[in-house]
Design a protein around this motif. Structure first.
Motif, PDB file in Angstrom:
ATOM      1  N   ASP A 197       0.761  -1.299  -0.039  1.00  0.00           N
ATOM      2  CA  ASP A 197      -0.201   0.211  -0.081  1.00  0.00           C
ATOM      3  C   ASP A 197       0.855   1.282   0.141  1.00  0.00           C
ATOM      4  O   ASP A 197       0.570   2.135  -0.698  1.00  0.00           O
ATOM      5  N   VAL A 198       1.884   1.325   0.790  1.00  0.00           N
ATOM      6  CA  VAL A 198       2.735   2.490   0.933  1.00  0.00           C
ATOM      7  C   VAL A 198       3.585   2.449  -0.487  1.00  0.00           C
ATOM      8  O   VAL A 198       3.834   3.723  -0.907  1.00  0.00           O
ATOM      9  N   SER A 199       3.899   1.374  -1.057  1.00  0.00           N
ATOM     10  CA  SER A 199       4.663   1.575  -2.221  1.00  0.00           C
ATOM     11  C   SER A 199       3.846   2.341  -3.429  1.00  0.00           C
ATOM     12  O   SER A 199       4.267   3.255  -4.219  1.00  0.00           O
ATOM     13  N   ALA A 200       2.594   2.225  -3.477  1.00  0.00           N
ATOM     14  CA  ALA A 200       1.656   2.662  -4.201  1.00  0.00           C
ATOM     15  C   ALA A 200       1.562   4.272  -3.929  1.00  0.00           C
ATOM     16  O   ALA A 200       1.573   5.247  -4.921  1.00  0.00           O
ATOM     17  N   ILE A 201       1.585   4.294  -2.568  1.00  0.00           N
ATOM     18  CA  ILE A 201       1.751   6.172  -2.127  1.00  0.00           C
ATOM     19  C   ILE A 201       2.884   6.611  -2.667  1.00  0.00           C
ATOM     20  O   ILE A 201       3.011   7.983  -3.314  1.00  0.00           O
ATOM     21  N   VAL A 202       4.143   6.187  -2.431  1.00  0.00           N
ATOM     22  CA  VAL A 202       5.222   6.711  -3.014  1.00  0.00           C
ATOM     23  C   VAL A 202       5.363   6.647  -4.690  1.00  0.00           C
ATOM     24  O   VAL A 202       5.905   7.945  -5.042  1.00  0.00           O
ATOM     25  N   ALA A 203       4.799   5.618  -5.271  1.00  0.00           N
ATOM     26  CA  ALA A 203       4.543   5.777  -6.705  1.00  0.00           C
ATOM     27  C   ALA A 203       3.736   7.089  -7.122  1.00  0.00           C
ATOM     28  O   ALA A 203       4.310   7.821  -8.020  1.00  0.00           O
ATOM     29  N   ARG A 204       2.714   7.522  -6.346  1.00  0.00           N
ATOM     30  CA  ARG A 204       2.094   8.492  -6.694  1.00  0.00           C
ATOM     31  C   ARG A 204       2.791   9.797  -6.415  1.00  0.00           C
ATOM     32  O   ARG A 204       2.850  10.684  -7.289  1.00  0.00           O
ATOM     33  N   ASP A 205       3.418   9.892  -5.047  1.00  0.00           N
ATOM     34  CA  ASP A 205       3.920  11.184  -4.763  1.00  0.00           C
ATOM     35  C   ASP A 205       5.255  11.580  -5.082  1.00  0.00           C
ATOM     36  O   ASP A 205       5.610  12.567  -5.383  1.00  0.00           O
ATOM     37  N   THR A 206       6.161  10.343  -5.286  1.00  0.00           N
ATOM     38  CA  THR A 206       7.395  10.557  -5.694  1.00  0.00           C
ATOM     39  C   THR A 206       7.640  10.618  -7.510  1.00  0.00           C
ATOM     40  O   THR A 206       8.469  11.220  -7.970  1.00  0.00           O
ATOM     41  N   PHE A 207       6.797   9.706  -8.037  1.00  0.00           N
ATOM     42  CA  PHE A 207       6.964   9.405  -9.418  1.00  0.00           C
ATOM     43  C   PHE A 207       5.772   9.923 -10.192  1.00  0.00           C
ATOM     44  O   PHE A 207       5.805   9.602 -11.575  1.00  0.00           O
ATOM     45  N   GLY A 208       4.751  10.684  -9.591  1.00  0.00           N
ATOM     46  CA  GLY A 208       3.615  11.273 -10.301  1.00  0.00           C
ATOM     47  C   GLY A 208       2.738  10.277 -11.019  1.00  0.00           C
ATOM     48  O   GLY A 208       2.083  10.543 -11.983  1.00  0.00           O
ATOM     49  N   VAL A 209       2.642   9.142 -10.421  1.00  0.00           N
ATOM     50  CA  VAL A 209       1.810   7.948 -11.305  1.00  0.00           C
ATOM     51  C   VAL A 209       0.504   8.196 -10.514  1.00  0.00           C
ATOM     52  O   VAL A 209       0.213   8.156  -9.327  1.00  0.00           O
ATOM     53  N   ASN A 210      -0.623   8.424 -11.334  1.00  0.00           N
ATOM     54  CA  ASN A 210      -1.780   8.638 -10.949  1.00  0.00           C
ATOM     55  C   ASN A 210      -2.883   7.573 -11.809  1.00  0.00           C
ATOM     56  O   ASN A 210      -4.085   8.109 -11.636  1.00  0.00           O
ATOM     57  N   ASP A 211      -2.497   6.572 -12.421  1.00  0.00           N
ATOM     58  CA  ASP A 211      -3.245   5.831 -12.982  1.00  0.00           C
ATOM     59  C   ASP A 211      -3.803   4.738 -11.825  1.00  0.00           C
ATOM     60  O   ASP A 211      -3.159   4.172 -11.285  1.00  0.00           O
ATOM     61  N   ALA A 212      -5.051   4.731 -11.925  1.00  0.00           N
ATOM     62  CA  ALA A 212      -5.919   4.015 -10.786  1.00  0.00           C
ATOM     63  C   ALA A 212      -5.439   2.501 -10.804  1.00  0.00           C
ATOM     64  O   ALA A 212      -5.292   1.890  -9.756  1.00  0.00           O
ATOM     65  N   GLU A 213      -5.271   1.894 -11.954  1.00  0.00           N
ATOM     66  CA  GLU A 213      -5.133   0.398 -12.338  1.00  0.00           C
ATOM     67  C   GLU A 213      -3.711   0.232 -11.867  1.00  0.00           C
ATOM     68  O   GLU A 213      -3.288  -0.803 -11.081  1.00  0.00           O
ATOM     69  N   ILE A 214      -2.753   1.188 -12.098  1.00  0.00           N
ATOM     70  CA  ILE A 214      -1.386   0.687 -11.845  1.00  0.00           C
ATOM     71  C   ILE A 214      -1.114   0.827 -10.370  1.00  0.00           C
ATOM     72  O   ILE A 214      -0.563   0.142  -9.573  1.00  0.00           O
ATOM     73  N   LEU A 215      -1.761   1.861  -9.670  1.00  0.00           N
ATOM     74  CA  LEU A 215      -1.779   1.968  -8.260  1.00  0.00           C
ATOM     75  C   LEU A 215      -2.186   0.694  -7.523  1.00  0.00           C
ATOM     76  O   LEU A 215      -1.720   0.377  -6.361  1.00  0.00           O
ATOM     77  N   SER A 216      -3.332   0.444  -7.839  1.00  0.00           N
ATOM     78  CA  SER A 216      -4.313  -0.549  -7.343  1.00  0.00           C
ATOM     79  C   SER A 216      -3.260  -1.894  -7.482  1.00  0.00           C
ATOM     80  O   SER A 216      -3.219  -2.808  -6.616  1.00  0.00           O
ATOM     81  N   ALA A 217      -2.387  -2.068  -8.732  1.00  0.00           N
ATOM     82  CA  ALA A 217      -1.802  -3.343  -8.968  1.00  0.00           C
ATOM     83  C   ALA A 217      -0.591  -3.320  -8.015  1.00  0.00           C
ATOM     84  O   ALA A 217      -0.113  -4.386  -7.474  1.00  0.00           O
ATOM     85  N   ILE A 218      -0.136  -2.304  -7.736  1.00  0.00           N
ATOM     86  CA  ILE A 218       0.879  -1.822  -6.658  1.00  0.00           C
ATOM     87  C   ILE A 218       0.626  -2.439  -5.308  1.00  0.00           C
ATOM     88  O   ILE A 218       1.226  -3.213  -4.476  1.00  0.00           O
ATOM     89  N   ALA A 219      -0.535  -1.734  -4.919  1.00  0.00           N
ATOM     90  CA  ALA A 219      -1.036  -1.822  -3.668  1.00  0.00           C
ATOM     91  C   ALA A 219      -1.529  -3.433  -3.093  1.00  0.00           C
ATOM     92  O   ALA A 219      -1.627  -3.766  -2.087  1.00  0.00           O
ATOM     93  N   ASN A 220      -1.928  -4.019  -4.268  1.00  0.00           N
ATOM     94  CA  ASN A 220      -2.607  -5.355  -4.159  1.00  0.00           C
ATOM     95  C   ASN A 220      -1.430  -6.584  -4.212  1.00  0.00           C
ATOM     96  O   ASN A 220      -1.781  -7.704  -4.212  1.00  0.00           O
ATOM     97  N   HIS A 221      -0.118  -6.069  -4.585  1.00  0.00           N
ATOM     98  CA  HIS A 221       0.769  -7.299  -4.981  1.00  0.00           C
ATOM     99  C   HIS A 221       1.273  -8.279  -3.742  1.00  0.00           C
ATOM    100  O   HIS A 221       1.606  -9.401  -4.242  1.00  0.00           O
ATOM    101  N   THR A 222       0.927  -7.844  -2.647  1.00  0.00           N
ATOM    102  CA  THR A 222       1.166  -8.821  -1.364  1.00  0.00           C
ATOM    103  C   THR A 222      -0.138  -9.540  -1.016  1.00  0.00           C
ATOM    104  O   THR A 222       0.176 -11.014  -1.001  1.00  0.00           O
ATOM    105  N   LEU A 223      -1.008  -9.036  -0.782  1.00  0.00           N
ATOM    106  CA  LEU A 223      -2.124  -9.618  -0.170  1.00  0.00           C
ATOM    107  C   LEU A 223      -3.015 -10.232  -1.187  1.00  0.00           C
ATOM    108  O   LEU A 223      -4.004 -10.977  -0.772  1.00  0.00           O
ATOM    109  N   GLY A 224      -2.981  -9.601  -2.272  1.00  0.00           N
ATOM    110  CA  GLY A 224      -4.011  -9.668  -3.118  1.00  0.00           C
ATOM    111  C   GLY A 224      -5.453  -8.890  -2.708  1.00  0.00           C
ATOM    112  O   GLY A 224      -5.385  -8.068  -1.574  1.00  0.00           O
ATOM    113  N   ARG A 225      -6.667  -9.152  -3.390  1.00  0.00           N
ATOM    114  CA  ARG A 225      -7.655  -8.496  -3.150  1.00  0.00           C
ATOM    115  C   ARG A 225      -8.810  -9.201  -3.828  1.00  0.00           C
ATOM    116  O   ARG A 225      -8.642  -9.385  -5.020  1.00  0.00           O
ATOM    117  N   PRO A 226      -9.851  -9.491  -3.257  1.00  0.00           N
ATOM    118  CA  PRO A 226     -11.100 -10.074  -3.765  1.00  0.00           C
ATOM    119  C   PRO A 226     -11.254  -9.179  -5.063  1.00  0.00           C
ATOM    120  O   PRO A 226     -11.542  -7.915  -4.883  1.00  0.00           O
TER     121      PRO A 226
END
Length: 208
Positions: free
Chosen positions: A98-127
């Motif tokens: 989840d925090v990696s997605a925040i860093v991707a957004r704030d440090t590297f300007g990533v605002n694509d919802a699918e990319i950020l969700s894929a980063i946030a979900n990579h460890t625990l997954g999500r239904p």
């Protein structure tokens, strides 16, 4: 992180800048893993006709917070309103996705919802994960650097045949490891496993 509601038409990132940032913060072995995830995510994306640039970006950025200290992970999670359940509180490392997605957004300007969700979900997954999230989730566990045991090789084969089945079986693989090593198990991993088990068995068209 439950969802991201922002999207940009462009989701290209400065790959060299990301790698320079990573090299000053994670060991070389982790860089090798990240590049393995990036490559496998691209290959799976091409196979399933998912945007390969999004897959590459999510793979490259997925472990930005991997080596953040527990207190920093908790602090960022609290600031962002990320749910800190008892298992995450006891094992803050689980928040790194989840925090990696925040860093991707704030440090590297990533605002694509699918990319950020894929980063946030990579460890625990999500239904109910979409294809991109499934791809990065699988690549994180199955990239070649993880080893070449018969079980991993079998999971890799399944990942190119049926995404839902691959997510379910990869969850089972991870759960066995957590049980064998007496680790806490996050309920989201179980929920992810159950969701994709049911989807695979029902052969739902939406399951990828």
């Amino acid at each position: 992180m439950s969802s991201f509601n922002h999207s940009l038409e462009s989701h290209t990132i400065d790959r060299d800048r990301v790698l320079t940032w990573l090299r000053s913060r994670v060991p070389q072995s982790r860089i090798a893993h990240i590049l393995g995830v990036e490559q496998m995510a691209i290959e799976l994306a091409c196979h399933y006709q998912v945007d390969r640039q999004k897959a590459a970006a999510a793979g490259l950025l997925h472990d930005l917070a991997k080596y953040f200290k527990p207190q920093l992970l908790l602090e960022i999670a609290r600031t962002e309103g990320i749910d800190i359940d008892p298992v995450s509180a006891a094992t803050p490392h689980l928040l790194h996705a989840d925090v990696s997605a925040i860093v991707a957004r704030d440090t590297f300007g990533v605002n694509d919802a699918e990319i950020l969700s894929a980063i946030a979900n990579h460890t625990l997954g999500r239904p109910g994960m979409d294809k991109l999230s499934c791809i990065v989730f699988l690549a994180d566990t199955l990239e070649p650097g993880r080893g070449n045991t018969p079980e991993l090789e079998s999971l890799r084969q399944v990942s190119y045949q049926n995404l839902a089945k691959a997510v379910w079986l990869t969850c089972d693989y991870s759960l066995k490891f957590l049980l064998d090593t007496h680790c806490l198990i996050h309920p989201r991993t179980i929920a992810t496993r159950n969701c994709f088990l049911q989807a695979a068995k029902e052969k739902q068209p939406s399951t990828l």
